[in-house]
Design an enzyme around this catalytic site. Structure first.
Site, PDB file in Angstrom:
ATOM      1  N   LYS A 117      78.259  40.301 117.482  1.00  0.00           N
ATOM      2  CA  LYS A 117      79.077  40.009 118.670  1.00  0.00           C
ATOM      3  C   LYS A 117      79.270  41.196 119.608  1.00  0.00           C
ATOM      4  O   LYS A 117      80.140  41.172 120.467  1.00  0.00           O
ATOM      5  CB  LYS A 117      80.433  39.490 118.231  1.00  0.00           C
ATOM      6  CG  LYS A 117      81.209  40.467 117.391  1.00  0.00           C
ATOM      7  CD  LYS A 117      82.688  40.295 117.637  1.00  0.00           C
ATOM      8  CE  LYS A 117      83.386  41.590 117.449  1.00  0.00           C
ATOM      9  NZ  LYS A 117      84.467  41.832 118.354  1.00  0.00           N
TER      10      LYS A 117
ATOM     11  N   SER B 170      82.566  31.467 123.340  1.00  0.00           N
ATOM     12  CA  SER B 170      83.204  32.552 124.082  1.00  0.00           C
ATOM     13  C   SER B 170      83.241  32.248 125.570  1.00  0.00           C
ATOM     14  O   SER B 170      82.335  31.606 126.104  1.00  0.00           O
ATOM     15  CB  SER B 170      82.408  33.853 123.847  1.00  0.00           C
ATOM     16  OG  SER B 170      82.844  34.861 124.729  1.00  0.00           O
TER      17      SER B 170
ATOM     18  N   TYR C 257      73.794  38.457 123.723  1.00  0.00           N
ATOM     19  CA  TYR C 257      74.940  37.937 122.946  1.00  0.00           C
ATOM     20  C   TYR C 257      75.477  36.677 123.626  1.00  0.00           C
ATOM     21  O   TYR C 257      75.601  35.621 122.989  1.00  0.00           O
ATOM     22  CB  TYR C 257      76.053  38.988 122.835  1.00  0.00           C
ATOM     23  CG  TYR C 257      77.381  38.359 122.475  1.00  0.00           C
ATOM     24  CD1 TYR C 257      78.368  38.144 123.440  1.00  0.00           C
ATOM     25  CD2 TYR C 257      77.619  37.912 121.179  1.00  0.00           C
ATOM     26  CE1 TYR C 257      79.548  37.508 123.125  1.00  0.00           C
ATOM     27  CE2 TYR C 257      78.809  37.284 120.854  1.00  0.00           C
ATOM     28  CZ  TYR C 257      79.778  37.081 121.844  1.00  0.00           C
ATOM     29  OH  TYR C 257      80.951  36.442 121.527  1.00  0.00           O
TER      30      TYR C 257
ATOM     31  N   LYS D 172      75.480  32.370 122.540  1.00  0.00           N
ATOM     32  CA  LYS D 172      76.615  31.437 122.523  1.00  0.00           C
ATOM     33  C   LYS D 172      76.262  30.185 123.337  1.00  0.00           C
ATOM     34  O   LYS D 172      76.550  29.063 122.939  1.00  0.00           O
ATOM     35  CB  LYS D 172      77.882  32.099 123.080  1.00  0.00           C
ATOM     36  CG  LYS D 172      78.454  33.174 122.175  1.00  0.00           C
ATOM     37  CD  LYS D 172      78.797  32.625 120.798  1.00  0.00           C
ATOM     38  CE  LYS D 172      79.324  33.690 119.873  1.00  0.00           C
ATOM     39  NZ  LYS D 172      79.543  33.185 118.507  1.00  0.00           N
TER      40      LYS D 172
HETATM   41  C1  WQD Z   1      88.035  44.234 128.384  1.00  0.00           C
HETATM   42  C2  WQD Z   1      88.273  44.998 129.690  1.00  0.00           C
HETATM   43  C3  WQD Z   1      86.462  46.420 130.305  1.00  0.00           C
HETATM   44  C4  WQD Z   1      86.846  49.190 126.959  1.00  0.00           C
HETATM   45  C5  WQD Z   1      83.903  41.085 125.325  1.00  0.00           C
HETATM   46  C6  WQD Z   1      82.883  40.004 125.116  1.00  0.00           C
HETATM   47  C7  WQD Z   1      83.588  38.734 124.742  1.00  0.00           C
HETATM   48  C8  WQD Z   1      84.434  38.985 123.529  1.00  0.00           C
HETATM   49  C9  WQD Z   1      85.467  40.064 123.856  1.00  0.00           C
HETATM   50  C10 WQD Z   1      83.174  38.596 121.528  1.00  0.00           C
HETATM   51  C11 WQD Z   1      87.036  45.046 130.567  1.00  0.00           C
HETATM   52  C12 WQD Z   1      87.714  47.233 130.008  1.00  0.00           C
HETATM   53  C13 WQD Z   1      87.034  48.132 127.823  1.00  0.00           C
HETATM   54  C14 WQD Z   1      87.120  50.523 127.401  1.00  0.00           C
HETATM   55  C15 WQD Z   1      87.760  49.652 129.544  1.00  0.00           C
HETATM   56  N1  WQD Z   1      83.649  39.415 122.453  1.00  0.00           N
HETATM   57  N2  WQD Z   1      87.486  48.355 129.088  1.00  0.00           N
HETATM   58  N3  WQD Z   1      87.571  50.686 128.686  1.00  0.00           N
HETATM   59  O1  WQD Z   1      84.139  42.770 127.846  1.00  0.00           O
HETATM   60  O2  WQD Z   1      86.124  41.268 128.401  1.00  0.00           O
HETATM   61  O3  WQD Z   1      84.718  40.747 126.408  1.00  0.00           O
HETATM   62  O4  WQD Z   1      84.714  41.244 124.184  1.00  0.00           O
HETATM   63  O5  WQD Z   1      83.328  37.422 121.428  1.00  0.00           O
HETATM   64  O6  WQD Z   1      82.605  37.761 124.459  1.00  0.00           O
HETATM   65  O7  WQD Z   1      82.207  39.783 126.347  1.00  0.00           O
HETATM   66  O8  WQD Z   1      86.202  42.754 126.374  1.00  0.00           O
HETATM   67  O9  WQD Z   1      87.608  44.519 125.398  1.00  0.00           O
HETATM   68  O10 WQD Z   1      85.180  45.065 125.980  1.00  0.00           O
HETATM   69  O11 WQD Z   1      86.845  44.761 127.808  1.00  0.00           O
HETATM   70  O12 WQD Z   1      88.169  49.834 130.699  1.00  0.00           O
HETATM   71  O13 WQD Z   1      86.951  51.541 126.664  1.00  0.00           O
HETATM   72  O14 WQD Z   1      88.602  46.332 129.368  1.00  0.00           O
HETATM   73  O15 WQD Z   1      85.776  46.961 131.429  1.00  0.00           O
HETATM   74  O16 WQD Z   1      87.463  44.998 131.912  1.00  0.00           O
HETATM   75  P1  WQD Z   1      85.257  41.919 127.390  1.00  0.00           P
HETATM   76  P2  WQD Z   1      86.436  44.338 126.313  1.00  0.00           P
END
Ligand code: WQD
Length: 337
Positions: A85, A125, A150, A154
């Site tokens: 994931k 997702s 990924y 899905k």
């Molecule tokens: C959230 C926000 C980042 C890390 C992904 C997958 C989704 C699910 C959840 C599996 C975004 C920002 C993040 C950091 C940051 N996964 N961020 N600094 O990308 O919305 O979703 O994970 O099922 O399918 O797509 O989640 O937590 O990576 O990011 O600024 O060090 O936080 O840019 O805006 P995301 P995330």
């Protein structure tokens, strides 16, 4: 009733096993331990008092999947979490993702279709929507070209299930998660990211604990209130409870279609800066962070229209962002103590 939970030692899987056992279901877990640890069984037992049946099986091994269903004839339902994931990793290693997320689904469905009760809950997702045109996002929103292998697995997974359900006795519910965060109130189970966390909240709590120097905020030039990207952060226990309700819907033959789809979110969008503020509020400490460039593939905004889940599934998320963040912080402190 015996329920198979694949990936049941993972983050969402383990919380769902607890909620299933709270409702009196007998659970058997399949997990290949590639992104989880066997100690999670102890955490589940500490909460429910139940030593959950567990089999260490790599679902890419078709023979092993067949043997499992020969051995366990009375499975009433399957909740399928087991999958790779990590969005970034999927770009680097697409074939690992297509093999692990697609082959395993096909092998499971090939066996499930032979079962007298063929009820299937699929971990999908919100990533299937890409950057949706309209906020909040409802289940009828168009599916965009996947931004990562990924996300594509899905989308393909949903299509495989829909095509199979049409011509077999399989009934299925596709659950499209938004952003799961937090930990069980007992702090006996929670998120265990391996290596450097890709997701926001575990990176925040590790930074809060001093394991990381500072958080990099990926962009503050988005067209949002404060310029940082917006997501729908849902407590993992709320998400787990939705799985039990969805399973009961199929077991009670209440589903209106062979395959139903539900968005699982809180319905509220929170920006990265708002999530940082939530951490600072619940922890009482400042979080060191710096603004850097946008992350490749990120979208501006995604939060759920929860009407269908609320009105049809009869489920609603209960925890606030602060409550979810507090549980995540308590969990981080516990596992580092
Ligand atoms: C959230 C926000 C980042 C890390 C992904 C997958 C989704 C699910 C959840 C599996 C975004 C920002 C993040 C950091 C940051 N996964 N961020 N600094 O990308 O919305 O979703 O994970 O099922 O399918 O797509 O989640 O937590 O990576 O990011 O600024 O060090 O936080 O840019 O805006 P995301 P995330």
């Amino acid at each position: 009733m015996k329920i198979l939970v694949t990936g049941g030692l993972g983050f969402i899987g383990s919380h769902t096993v607890v909620e299933l056992q709270n409702k009196g279901f007998e659970v058997i877990i399949i997990d290949d331990l590639s992104n989880s640890s066997i100690e999670v069984l102890d955490g589940i037992a500490a909460i429910t008092g139940i030593n959950t049946a567990f089999e260490n099986i790599d679902l890419r091994d078709k023979q092993k999947v067949q043997d499992f269903f020969k051995k366990h004839q009375n499975i009433s339902g399957v909740i399928h979490f087991a999958a790779s994931k990590a969005v970034g990793e999927s770009v680097e290693n697409p074939l690992l993702y297509y093999e692990n997320n697609i082959h395993t689904l096909v092998y499971l469905l090939q066996e499930l279709q032979e079962q007298p009760k063929a009820n299937f809950i699929f971990s999908s997702s919100c990533t299937v929507y890409g950057q949706a045109e309209e906020m909040p996002i409802n289940e009828g929103a168009s599916i965009q070209i996947a931004m990562s292998p990924y996300g594509n697995t899905k989308q393909i997974g949903e299509e495989i299930i829909i095509d199979t359900a049409k011509v077999t006795n399989i009934n299925a519910i596709l659950l499209r998660y938004f952003n799961p965060i937090g930990a069980h109130s007992s702090i006996e189970i929670g998120e265990l990211p391996l290596g450097v966390p890709q997701n926001l909240v575990p990176f925040i709590t590790q930074t809060g604990f001093g394991l990381r120097k500072e958080l990099s905020v990926f962009g503050d030039d988005y067209p949002t209130l404060d310029g940082t990207a917006v997501r729908d952060y849902i407590h993992v226990v709320d998400l787990a409870k939705a799985h039990v309700i969805a399973l009961q819907r199929l077991l009670n033959k209440e589903n209106l279609d062979k395959v139903e789809t539900f968005n699982l979110g809180t319905g509220t969008g929170s920006s990265v800066l708002e999530v940082i503020q939530a951490f600072e509020k619940v922890s009482g400490q400042k979080l060191p962070y710096k603004i850097v460039g946008r992350r490749e593939g990120d979208i501006t905004s995604a939060y759920a229209n929860t009407d269908k889940a609320n009105n049809v599934l009869g489920w609603k998320a209960e925890s606030t962002l602060d409550e979810a963040m507090e549980s995540a912080w308590k969990w981080e402190q516990k596992i580092r103590s």
